[in-house]
Design an enzyme around this catalytic site. Structure first.
Site, short mmCIF file in Angstrom:
data_model
loop_
_atom_site.label_atom_id
_atom_site.label_comp_id
_atom_site.label_asym_id
_atom_site.label_seq_id
_atom_site.Cartn_x
_atom_site.Cartn_y
_atom_site.Cartn_z
N LEU A 120 4.54 -3.06 3.89
CA LEU A 120 4.48 -1.61 4.12
C LEU A 120 5.66 -0.88 3.51
O LEU A 120 5.61 0.34 3.37
CB LEU A 120 4.42 -1.34 5.63
CG LEU A 120 3.15 -1.85 6.33
CD1 LEU A 120 3.32 -1.81 7.84
CD2 LEU A 120 1.92 -1.05 5.91
N ASP A 156 3.33 -40.58 -2.76
CA ASP A 156 2.37 -41.07 -3.74
C ASP A 156 1.79 -39.85 -4.46
O ASP A 156 2.28 -38.72 -4.27
CB ASP A 156 1.29 -41.95 -3.08
CG ASP A 156 0.47 -41.19 -2.06
OD1 ASP A 156 0.60 -39.95 -1.97
OD2 ASP A 156 -0.30 -41.84 -1.33
N ASP A 163 -7.18 4.44 4.70
CA ASP A 163 -6.49 4.73 5.96
C ASP A 163 -5.11 5.38 5.83
O ASP A 163 -4.73 6.19 6.68
CB ASP A 163 -6.34 3.44 6.80
CG ASP A 163 -7.61 3.17 7.62
OD1 ASP A 163 -8.58 3.93 7.48
OD2 ASP A 163 -7.60 2.20 8.39
N THR A 182 0.82 -1.21 0.00
CA THR A 182 0.00 0.00 0.00
C THR A 182 0.86 1.27 0.00
O THR A 182 1.92 1.30 0.62
CB THR A 182 -0.90 0.04 1.26
OG1 THR A 182 -0.11 -0.28 2.40
CG2 THR A 182 -2.04 -0.94 1.14
#
Lengths: 436, 436, 436
Positions: C262, C391, C55, C19
């Protein structure tokens, strides 16, 4: 009214879910392993035997494997001491795999083949959300109708190996009992961690399987809410008996009492694991590691280096790891009580239950159960004693291992001998009697 | 529009849920315990008092218990500082038990009996899936209608003690607000671990209750999504104050701020536990064990044996357990910062919040909060200092203990004295002021 | 039929979610940080870049921020190596915030502004239950219709930061695919722990964020069930690289392969973290602490103090912490095998996969993979060797890091150089080839 959370099938507990390849290439007799497994009995025989016509059997051997199931089960099924639940192929994303699963169930269940009378149900792997479970349920309804069986008489168990099916389990109470399905046939919710890990795209540095504690909680919870039985997936490291036991202890604290077994050795371990020990013992929290004390002439002795105890003029010095505590006698007793725990034997549990039942008879709602011992560390002996209050709820919550024992004893006569070797006959008798 | 996730009842926090038997056999006055509990106040009085006419009271004493609730609450209820929520009998599997629960609520709630005006709601145990909750809700609606109360005015709290009801909690947002129920009356989701353990058929070797972390998460989450208050079940070992505190710390990290209390002593502990301490302190991760440092003349001193520090020619040797690290001063500071953590006091939290509020006023969105200390290990002193960025989201997430404090202060005048003893009056005043 | 659990977008993995504030006050150019981030490439560039207009950007700067997104993305978006998903404002409780979010998306997506052709989707924070997600989906449908884009062509990712939205994730399979929504546009489920902690009203003594293991499991599970990609929230302590790595390891074991970053430094760490190491290594469980052994001339050397080994007359003494074990050679080997674990390199994994593929070609369903080493403790050398059965299911479950690598290699040519520095070209080539 149906009570969905009541376990309505014969067995209300499954300790062991043992898979066997249905056809192995390159052997004279491709059914050899199946025949070997069909002959197991006593502690080596699982509660549920799963002739595995899915992952354990190579794709090109599965037609032969289906025939082997028919042959072996029709011959030996009548004498088999546990339930028999073959696993067939299925996949939420593949209609052709689902159709193949249907065809194999149709064939195995054909009464003319003589196997179905010994088969309790089928295991359906790789299911998706609840609507996918209904497809398998519908095939079984068709099969039941085709052969004249009662609707719902063939049990169905699913393997939870995707986020989708984990979420699907939460809808069981909404869907079971609807007139358009027979989901009451559901019996076990089994976790398949390897494929779940793939579906979740989870990564661990060493390639070990993640522990998936939430998945195990959710599976146990769904089983409890819908009257089913939860079973944990395979524990690959067959050599690691200690690790297998630890996993089972962890599962049991989540209400998941069943586990997959890959070998008769694992079956023996898992058949015993939720049953209380024959002898009770004390555990000491030795600086973060649980150590079992050795009982010597009625004294419980710790002889490791992680905890030490010394008597001094004024009192005692108790050392735990690198911490030294100076304590008087009361403080020492208190400190030791915090570090010690008692694991009751079958006999102890039956005793306590009988004592509580007598108290209840006499009109008491709660009584204190006392546990006392003399503990020895570095030659210093200390007497400790602790009380625990028992009321009706405690009694019922602690009754589970006894109820499990009773379910086993009633349904597995072939294990009576093994159980009598483990516990005295008197204890077995009292355990069968208590709580009824 | 109703906002289901807003807590709409008076109290938005419940720290303590204290149960008392409603009638004890063999006493002169069977209501003695009830009368004792009714007289509690201050830190010994719970946020929610639960006259327990279910498990804590013997079945044959419950009629008398219901009458005792009426007598004691009508007499002392007006002065009682907390809320009063009697628990009545109920069971998802038993219509007769449910009908008995209805009859007892009908009697206790009768305005002619003088108790209901002091009763805030009822606690309904052993609920099943959400449709079972609705049955209890419907009975309360009928009672409200019968006596002319507003629909939904009697609160209802449930005890989660089965997988069924654990799954039921997930449906609250779908069901609350529907025109055919009054589920908005719901107030607390309380865990009952003993019966949950029984329902899950869980087993532990020592008989101790499993920790059920997922159940506690799911209960807290459901409370948060539906605007309710989550409360953990009883902690049986009353002597073990340390264990009770650890359980509360673990719960608080899950958003579960309330807990059952069995004694006034546990009530005191639980009333204080989510509130910040009066004095801040440093924690040292001493080789896997958290140790509180002792503050001596402004220096934070570690005097255990698990970590040691020595000054050498070139720098320092820091020993943690059996590991020795040779470090220069910067490395030492860094290493210590990783091992140290600060637990802020109420004063510290209020300070930080005020500082952030001032910064926001001044147009700043984020500021660094610094925490510095001089730490002493084996006589060697080291200065450390760490920054933490605060933005609006940090501020709001760290505000919870203050919001809790404010809720307590407003609703519990009887605890003002106790709180003033714990914190200085200045701190209390500022704490009531901040964040509004 | 749509298969909801198939990841249908171009990228099927997202390692990094980075961000950047969209407008910073007080700078000459408020878009400076955005421009800096737009210029990142190679290991410093994230898989998903999130210009953060919520924010990270002050409320009064968000109009300017929206314009900055348009300016910077229209100029640099064509060359950006990762996907671009701006975050806009949104809140389940605020119609005005939701309307603002709609308006900002409408503006940013306007083709006349030249940014939308480089934008892959939007990130919608603070969503509520599933009906709230549909409101955001509907706005995107309107926007697509308004500008003539295909319905569903703009991806949508949500931030899970409340109990409400955590529960909402469980309904995705019921809701996606309905004719009245375009929820198939969903791409990432991202956790926002800070706001989740606030919503849950959780408290920790130090103010550190709770670990929320159940939330992470539930998010990963929902992503797996609905064909989405799960991403963990921000790790605040930027200095603490070790802690960031531990969190990612923990997440990966839950199937959560993406994490918020960040800083470009965190991006580098997170871009590498789920990829296997260039060199394999051995881990020793040294009394509860995992220690990496040092490879010296083909011998794996432990040189700590927590485990010691001494050769005696009859055999060996192995000391772990304060426990001393007297062992013969076989017991020593066994004990060491229990304490040791191997972390395979990319080369090792590709080797094993190739080996299994060859065996499958030759008709074998399962083969044993052997891991051998010479381990040295206190100068004593011991040869150990362990087998693991592979397997088809093992093969597929262990394939995830390779599938991730292939996804990265195909979609991020800018990282080819960085990957070639990490692994040899030969390994890269074989890794691109295996499993197809």
């Amino acid at each position: 009214m149906t009570e969905l959370d009541k376990r309505t099938h014969e067995r209300t507990f499954v300790r062991t879910f043992f898979t066997t390849p249905t056809a192995v290439e390159g052997e004279d007799d491709s059914a050899k392993m199946l025949e070997g497994a069909a002959g197991l009995s006593g502690m080596e025989a699982p509660d549920v035997w799963v002739p595995d016509n899915e992952d354990a059997t190579a794709p090109n051997m599965r037609d032969e494997g289906a025939q082997n199931i028919i042959d072996v089960v029709s011959e030996h099924g009548a004498d088999y001491p546990g339930e028999i639940h073959p696993r067939v192929v299925w996949h939420r994303d593949s209609p052709s795999t689902r159709y193949q699963g249907f065809q194999r169930m149709l064939e195995i269940a054909d009464p003319e083949n003589g196997a179905i009378e010994h088969i309790d149900g089928f295991v359906v792997p790789e299911v998706g959300d609840i609507d996918d479970w209904k497809k398998a349920d519908e095939f079984l309804t068709i099969i039941e109708n085709e052969y004249g069986f009662d609707e719902g008489s063939i049990k169905m168990s699913v393997i939870i190996e995707s986020g989708q099916s984990e979420l699907g389990m939460e809808k069981l109470r909404d869907e079971m009992g609807k007139p358009t399905n027979n989901l009451e046939r559901l019996f076990m919710l089994v976790i398949g961690e390897v494929d779940y890990t793939k579906d979740a795209r989870a990564i661990t540095p060493t390639g070990a399987l993640p522990a998936w504690p939430e998945l195990r909680h959710n599976t146990s919870r769904a089983a409890s809410a819908a009257g089913l039985i939860s079973v944990d997936g395979p524990y690959d490291d067959i050599r690691d008996v200690e690790g297998y036991r630890e996993r089972m202890t962890d599962n049991q604290a989540k209400g998941m009492l069943g586990i997959w077994s890959l070998t008769p050795g694992q079956v023996v371990e898992a058949n015993k694991s939720a049953l209380p020990p024959a002898e009770g013992y004390w555990l000491l929290d030795a600086d973060g590691r649980e150590v079992e004390l050795e009982s010597v002439d009625g004294v419980e002795v710790y002889d490791g280096d992680r905890v030490s105890l010394e008597e001094t003029d004024g009192g005692y010095v108790l050392s735990v790891g690198t911490d030294d505590l100076e304590l008087d006698e009361d403080e020492l007793t208190q400190e030791l009580l915090d570090l010690l725990d008692y694991v009751p034997s079958m006999d102890d549990i039956v005793d306590s239950m009988e004592e509580f039942e007598a108290a209840k008879e006499a009109g008491k709602g709660a009584i204190a159960m006392t546990q006392a011992a003399t503990v020895e560390i570095d030659g210093v002996q200390v007497d400790i004693s602790s009380d625990r209050m028992w009321d009706e709820a405690t009694y019922q919550a602690l009754q589970t291992p006894i109820t499990l024992f009773q379910d086993v004893y009633e349904n597995r006569p072939d294990q009576h001998e093994g159980l009598a070797e483990l516990y005295s006959e008197d204890v077995v008798e009292r355990a069968m009697d208590v709580g009824n």
